[in-house]
Scaffold this active site. Sequence first.
Site, PDB file in Angstrom:
ATOM      1  CG  ASP A   1      44.657  40.065  51.803  1.00 29.35           C
ATOM      2  OD1 ASP A   1      43.833  40.687  52.509  1.00 29.35           O
ATOM      3  OD2 ASP A   1      44.497  39.892  50.583  1.00 29.35           O
TER       4      ASP A   1
ATOM      5  CG  ASN B   1      46.401  40.342  39.321  1.00 34.00           C
ATOM      6  OD1 ASN B   1      45.518  40.087  40.142  1.00 34.00           O
ATOM      7  ND2 ASN B   1      47.668  40.451  39.660  1.00 34.00           N
TER       8      ASN B   1
ATOM      9  CG  HIS C   1      45.277  39.354  43.353  1.00 30.42           C
ATOM     10  ND1 HIS C   1      45.888  40.579  43.468  1.00 30.42           N
ATOM     11  CD2 HIS C   1      43.984  39.560  43.720  1.00 30.42           C
ATOM     12  CE1 HIS C   1      45.017  41.468  43.890  1.00 30.42           C
ATOM     13  NE2 HIS C   1      43.862  40.888  44.051  1.00 30.42           N
TER      14      HIS C   1
ATOM     15  CD  GLU D   1      49.653  39.963  43.215  1.00 27.27           C
ATOM     16  OE1 GLU D   1      48.842  39.649  42.324  1.00 27.27           O
ATOM     17  OE2 GLU D   1      49.575  41.038  43.837  1.00 27.27           O
TER      18      GLU D   1
HETATM   19  P1  PGA Z   1      37.815  44.329  45.164  1.00 28.88           P
HETATM   20  O1  PGA Z   1      39.188  43.535  45.288  1.00 28.88           O
HETATM   21  O2  PGA Z   1      36.813  43.558  45.972  1.00 28.88           O
HETATM   22  O3  PGA Z   1      38.094  45.680  45.754  1.00 28.88           O
HETATM   23  O4  PGA Z   1      37.455  44.364  43.720  1.00 28.88           O
HETATM   24  C1  PGA Z   1      39.229  42.167  45.017  1.00 28.88           C
HETATM   25  C2  PGA Z   1      40.636  41.624  45.100  1.00 28.88           C
HETATM   26  O5  PGA Z   1      41.585  42.313  44.689  1.00 28.88           O
HETATM   27  O6  PGA Z   1      40.800  40.467  45.533  1.00 28.88           O
END
Ligand code: PGA
Length: 241
Positions: free
Chosen positions: A67, A136, A138, A143
């Site tokens: 992404d 959350n 995602h 999302e």
């Molecule tokens: P993080 O992000 O590895 O920085 O916790 C994970 C994500 O948002 O998929």
Amino acid sequence: MKVSVHDTYEQMSQFAADEILSVITSNHKALLCLATGDTPKLTYKLLVEKILSQKIDISQIQFVGLDEWVGVPPTNPGSCHFFLHKNLFVPLTVAAKNIHLFDALSNDLNDECKKMNDFVTRYGGIDLMLLGVGTNGHVGLNEPGDSEKNYAHVSKLAQSTIEVGQKYFKEQTGLDKGLTFGLANFLESKRVMMLANGFKKNNIIKRIINDSVSEQLPSTLVRKHKNATLILDREAAPLEK
Ligand code: PGA
């Protein structure tokens, strides 16, 4: 879905790096789709060390980025582009022809997504998708509520993603949309590894394991995947009953 719990972040990262390595050594033309973020940092560091010390030939491995933040230039250290170059492509001297990342500055974002989808289809699909877990729920930048039928597409970021995402940037950064491989790409990947560490992920992991599988919590879809492993450290893992 398999669940693999390790005592420490270091141990889970060693495990994840070894799993990636086994995909690479069993298929020297594998297509890897890789997340950025804090979670996989140590995995990538260990993977680089193993590839270099064992002199593993990765000259035909293909890499796609999972992404990217729309509007954030690749020179910004908070971009996924910058992260993957810094943590993997530069130390491994990956050839440019083997790197396929979303151009988040493109003036035709839909076409950018189409190009990424076309590349994956032409290549025969993603062999391994490596993901973190958003608090959350995602997956990449899919999302809550995004369709599981989506391939790479432009996504509208959730407020919590915009807020939590600030941690990657030195300065407050306007985030609104993302480019991301979709849940259909995720479900069709031949293998999925979902990583989470730390107490901050404990609650979402509990929900991924116990809530009903739903687009409302995209990471629960990992339970529908036929070849997925949830890789956790002890702090992220819900207590066994
Ligand atoms: P993080 O992000 O590895 O920085 O916790 C994970 C994500 O948002 O998929």
